[in-house]
Scaffold this active site. Structure first.
Site, PDB file in Angstrom:
ATOM      1  N   GLY A 146       0.602  -1.379   0.175  1.00 32.73           N
ATOM      2  CA  GLY A 146       0.536   0.021   0.273  1.00 32.73           C
ATOM      3  C   GLY A 146       0.863   1.163  -0.003  1.00 32.73           C
ATOM      4  O   GLY A 146       2.090   1.004  -0.093  1.00 32.73           O
ATOM      5  N   ALA A 147       0.273   2.593   0.331  1.00 33.91           N
ATOM      6  CA  ALA A 147       0.626   3.932  -0.102  1.00 33.91           C
ATOM      7  C   ALA A 147       1.529   4.180   1.407  1.00 33.91           C
ATOM      8  O   ALA A 147       2.733   5.093   1.429  1.00 33.91           O
ATOM      9  CB  ALA A 147       0.131   5.077  -0.533  1.00 33.91           C
ATOM     10  N   ILE A 148       0.943   3.854   2.718  1.00 35.45           N
ATOM     11  CA  ILE A 148       1.832   4.214   3.330  1.00 35.45           C
ATOM     12  C   ILE A 148       3.600   3.482   3.462  1.00 35.45           C
ATOM     13  O   ILE A 148       4.257   4.131   3.420  1.00 35.45           O
ATOM     14  CB  ILE A 148       1.394   3.897   4.913  1.00 35.45           C
TER      15      ILE A 148
ATOM     16  N   GLU B 177       7.940  -9.602   4.205  1.00 32.90           N
ATOM     17  CA  GLU B 177       7.954  -9.955   2.913  1.00 32.90           C
ATOM     18  C   GLU B 177       8.392  -9.975   2.008  1.00 32.90           C
ATOM     19  O   GLU B 177       8.434 -10.593   1.056  1.00 32.90           O
ATOM     20  CB  GLU B 177       6.355  -9.897   3.564  1.00 32.90           C
TER      21      GLU B 177
ATOM     22  N   GLY C 150       0.805 -10.699   4.866  1.00 34.20           N
ATOM     23  CA  GLY C 150       1.088 -10.666   6.300  1.00 34.20           C
ATOM     24  C   GLY C 150       1.742 -10.051   7.279  1.00 34.20           C
ATOM     25  O   GLY C 150       2.178 -10.187   8.236  1.00 34.20           O
TER      26      GLY C 150
HETATM   27  N1  COA Z   1     -14.641   2.358   3.271  1.00 33.05           N
HETATM   28  C1  COA Z   1     -14.206   2.214   2.193  1.00 33.05           C
HETATM   29  N2  COA Z   1     -13.564   2.266   1.545  1.00 33.05           N
HETATM   30  C2  COA Z   1     -11.991   2.424   2.028  1.00 33.05           C
HETATM   31  C3  COA Z   1     -11.872   2.602   3.549  1.00 33.05           C
HETATM   32  C4  COA Z   1     -13.126   2.255   4.229  1.00 33.05           C
HETATM   33  N3  COA Z   1     -13.198   2.174   5.263  1.00 33.05           N
HETATM   34  N4  COA Z   1     -10.977   2.634   3.565  1.00 33.05           N
HETATM   35  C5  COA Z   1      -9.776   3.151   2.483  1.00 33.05           C
HETATM   36  N5  COA Z   1     -11.055   2.924   1.546  1.00 33.05           N
HETATM   37  C6  COA Z   1     -10.936   2.898   0.371  1.00 33.05           C
HETATM   38  C7  COA Z   1     -10.221   4.400  -0.173  1.00 33.05           C
HETATM   39  O1  COA Z   1     -10.812   5.237  -0.368  1.00 33.05           O
HETATM   40  C8  COA Z   1      -9.722   3.645  -2.017  1.00 33.05           C
HETATM   41  O2  COA Z   1     -10.656   3.878  -2.177  1.00 33.05           O
HETATM   42  P1  COA Z   1      -9.996   4.221  -4.228  1.00 33.05           P
HETATM   43  O3  COA Z   1      -9.204   3.329  -4.722  1.00 33.05           O
HETATM   44  O4  COA Z   1     -11.187   4.646  -4.785  1.00 33.05           O
HETATM   45  O5  COA Z   1      -9.204   5.642  -3.403  1.00 33.05           O
HETATM   46  C9  COA Z   1      -8.845   2.162  -1.436  1.00 33.05           C
HETATM   47  O6  COA Z   1      -9.980   2.040  -0.880  1.00 33.05           O
HETATM   48  C10 COA Z   1      -8.448   1.909  -1.032  1.00 33.05           C
HETATM   49  O7  COA Z   1      -7.236   1.988   0.383  1.00 33.05           O
HETATM   50  P2  COA Z   1      -6.397   2.496   0.280  1.00 33.05           P
HETATM   51  O8  COA Z   1      -6.237   3.457   1.943  1.00 33.05           O
HETATM   52  O9  COA Z   1      -6.045   3.542  -0.580  1.00 33.05           O
HETATM   53  O10 COA Z   1      -5.212   1.270   0.434  1.00 33.05           O
HETATM   54  P3  COA Z   1      -3.847   1.008  -0.201  1.00 33.05           P
HETATM   55  O11 COA Z   1      -3.391   1.137  -1.368  1.00 33.05           O
HETATM   56  O12 COA Z   1      -2.835   1.888   0.734  1.00 33.05           O
HETATM   57  O13 COA Z   1      -4.074  -0.637   0.217  1.00 33.05           O
HETATM   58  C11 COA Z   1      -4.841  -1.571   2.303  1.00 33.05           C
HETATM   59  C12 COA Z   1      -4.191  -0.352   2.299  1.00 33.05           C
HETATM   60  C13 COA Z   1      -5.066  -2.106   3.908  1.00 33.05           C
HETATM   61  C14 COA Z   1      -5.958  -2.632   1.939  1.00 33.05           C
HETATM   62  C15 COA Z   1      -3.368  -3.348   2.127  1.00 33.05           C
HETATM   63  O14 COA Z   1      -2.143  -2.246   2.937  1.00 33.05           O
HETATM   64  C16 COA Z   1      -3.703  -4.046   2.515  1.00 33.05           C
HETATM   65  O15 COA Z   1      -4.190  -5.145   1.533  1.00 33.05           O
HETATM   66  N6  COA Z   1      -3.755  -4.505   3.851  1.00 33.05           N
HETATM   67  C17 COA Z   1      -3.561  -6.160   3.735  1.00 33.05           C
HETATM   68  C18 COA Z   1      -2.243  -7.141   3.829  1.00 33.05           C
HETATM   69  C19 COA Z   1      -1.121  -6.575   3.894  1.00 33.05           C
HETATM   70  O16 COA Z   1      -1.380  -5.966   5.372  1.00 33.05           O
HETATM   71  N7  COA Z   1      -0.528  -6.790   4.305  1.00 33.05           N
HETATM   72  C20 COA Z   1       1.186  -7.049   4.608  1.00 33.05           C
HETATM   73  C21 COA Z   1       2.335  -7.970   3.684  1.00 33.05           C
HETATM   74  S1  COA Z   1       2.399  -7.190   2.103  1.00 33.05           S
END
Ligand code: COA
Length: 439
Positions: free
Chosen positions: A218-220, A239, A337
């Site tokens: 993700g972005a963070i 990972e 992960g």
């Molecule tokens: N309710 C509704 N929509 C939401 C939301 C919520 N609570 N939180 C985020 N969104 C939307 C955002 O607005 C964004 O929409 P867009 O694509 O239309 O802009 C979309 O969901 C993605 O959110 P974003 O915060 O940009 O996602 P990201 O790319 O930073 O990824 C996760 C964040 C949590 C999805 C990602 O980290 C993930 O898949 N984590 C699970 C697995 C993991 O942590 N693995 C770790 C080792 S790789």
């Protein structure tokens, strides 16, 4: 000609011929992320009329995902172990499915037959002088998929980097090889804005010099790296890594010098970024790929010193339940992960591990409305990715909430204090209704 070369020539075929090894009803697995073999996948889709009920499984996909479109639903069924954007519709519309799994357990699921594989489609580098190809950008479950599948078809891609570690597969393990040169798929690097930088700074305050880092998807995570330029002697046990790590290695900030486990090496199980990252990893003795049942195993993670894990989430409720892979009933991504690393850090043998969930305080919903990602309750139908017992730190652009060891009320207060100011009053009112006490 040496023996392996003769064998290689005899296995060489076209993509359309090779995919005839796939039969109706088969379970097909692709090697992971940037190593999805698009020449073979495209041929499989081109020949879709030859199949019925072929199940396709993989984790992160950087491919087109055409096989998951409705017109192919009698031909292919997606059973994803991590839902990439190209599969969301198929799963939401009911003709695709998802299997929740901790990433470190995937190789074991394959070995135990929970994940049955009939055919593995792999993408590897050109063979070296001994007939070994490198899996390059993905080692993770890909190695076990190749070992366990009765049929393995390999796309030989001379643009695949050669990455050291557990990545080497001899051409004798392939049933058919297809030469197809193409750039390795790249992940779009997220734009780092003010919010991400503020989150990065808070995370950086939790990272001591000499820490070992894991960075999630993700972005963070890349934004956090941009805030670590003043740190010293960082290490990587992660990972995945993306382009941000390259900048910090080149700046001398990441040197792996303090790592007690695998000193001197960035330990990873897959790479996902741009060509800059892939070129950096190519034949680089400082980067070592290990399978995911090693890299992500909590007991291995626990052996790292000053382990700091940084992952992201979609929502966190007042109790600290972390929702990262679903939005209500919609399966949005996967467990990946995240829990492996949260637990590994918690088990750290040096008692210094930290598990950070970093996310912007708000999100925009599909209908355009702004919502707080810190919520009193998780949304109806959503799944908890990281449990409240495993939650440790939550970080937003407004600060850091420590949750581990805190009561329900303390957790909720700490979280509301880092919520977006626009939502704090309504969250505080919800707190008072829920806990029958003043905020
Ligand atoms: N309710 C509704 N929509 C939401 C939301 C919520 N609570 N939180 C985020 N969104 C939307 C955002 O607005 C964004 O929409 P867009 O694509 O239309 O802009 C979309 O969901 C993605 O959110 P974003 O915060 O940009 O996602 P990201 O790319 O930073 O990824 C996760 C964040 C949590 C999805 C990602 O980290 C993930 O898949 N984590 C699970 C697995 C993991 O942590 N693995 C770790 C080792 S790789």
């Amino acid at each position: 000609m040496t023996t392996w070369k003769t064998e290689y020539e005899s296995k060489k075929t076209s993509a359309d011929e090779a995919v005839k090894l796939i039969k109706s009803g088969d379970k097909v697995v692709f090697t992971h992320a940037g190593s999805e073999p698009s020449a073979l996948v495209d041929a499989m889709v081109r020949n879709a009329d030859n199949y019925r009920d072929v199940t396709i499984s993989n984790m992160v996909s950087l491919g087109k995902g055409e096989y998951s479109r409705p017109e192919y639903k009698d031909r292919f069924e997606i059973n994803s172990w991590f839902v990439s954007s190209c599969f969301r519709q198929a799963i939401a519309d009911g003709y695709g499915d998802f299997t929740p799994v901790f990433f470190h357990e995937v190789p074991n699921y394959i070995r135990r037959g929970f994940f049955k594989i009939d055919v593995c489609l792999a993408m590897v580098s050109a063979p070296d002088e001994h007939g070994y190809c490198s899996l390059g950008v993905a080692c993770d479950y890909s190695v076990q998929a190749i070992k366990s599948a009765p049929v393995v078809i390999a796309q030989i891609n001379d643009q695949m980097p050669v990455v050291y570690g557990d990545t080497f597969i001899h051409i004798s393990e392939f049933d058919a090889v297809v030469e197809a040169s193409e750039p390795i798929p790249e992940m779009k690097i997220p734009v780092i804005g003010e919010t991400e930088l503020a989150i990065g700074k808070h995370c950086a305050s939790l990272v001591e010099d000499g820490s070992t880092l894991q960075l999630g998807i993700g972005a963070i995570p890349d934004a956090v790296l941009a805030s670590l330029k003043d740190k010293k002697n960082l290490g990587i046990h992660s990972e995945m890594i993306s382009d941000g790590v390259v900048d910090l290695v080149e700046a001398g900030v990441i040197n792996n010098s303090q790592k007690k486990l695998n000193p001197g090496k960035c330990i990873v199980t897959f790479l996902m970024g741009t060509k800059k990252l892939y070129d950096f990893a190519n034949r680089n003795p400082g980067v070592e790929m290990r399978t995911v049942d090693y890299v992500n195993h909590p007991m291995v993670i626990a052996q790292n010193n000053n382990m700091v894990c940084i992952n992201s989430a979609l929502a966190v409720d007042f109790m600290g339940q972390i929702v990262s892979d679903s939005i209500g009933t919609q399966q949005f991504s996967g467990v990946g992960g995240q829990v492996d690393f949260m637990r590994g850090a918690a088990m750290s043998l040096d008692n210094k591990g930290k598990g950070i969930i970093a996310m912007p305080s708000v999100a925009r919903k599909k209908d355009g409305s702004m919502i707080s990602k810190i919520t009193p309750f998780i949304e109806h139908g959503a799944a908890v990715t990281t449990s409240r017992q495993d939650a440790d730190y939550v970080v937003t652009e407004y600060g850091i909430a420590k949750l581990k060891g805190k009561t329900l009320k303390q957790r909720a207060r700490n979280l509301i204090n880092i919520a977006h100011p626009r939502f704090r009053d309504e969250l505080a009112a919800e707190f008072e209704r829920r806990f029958l006490t003043t905020f």
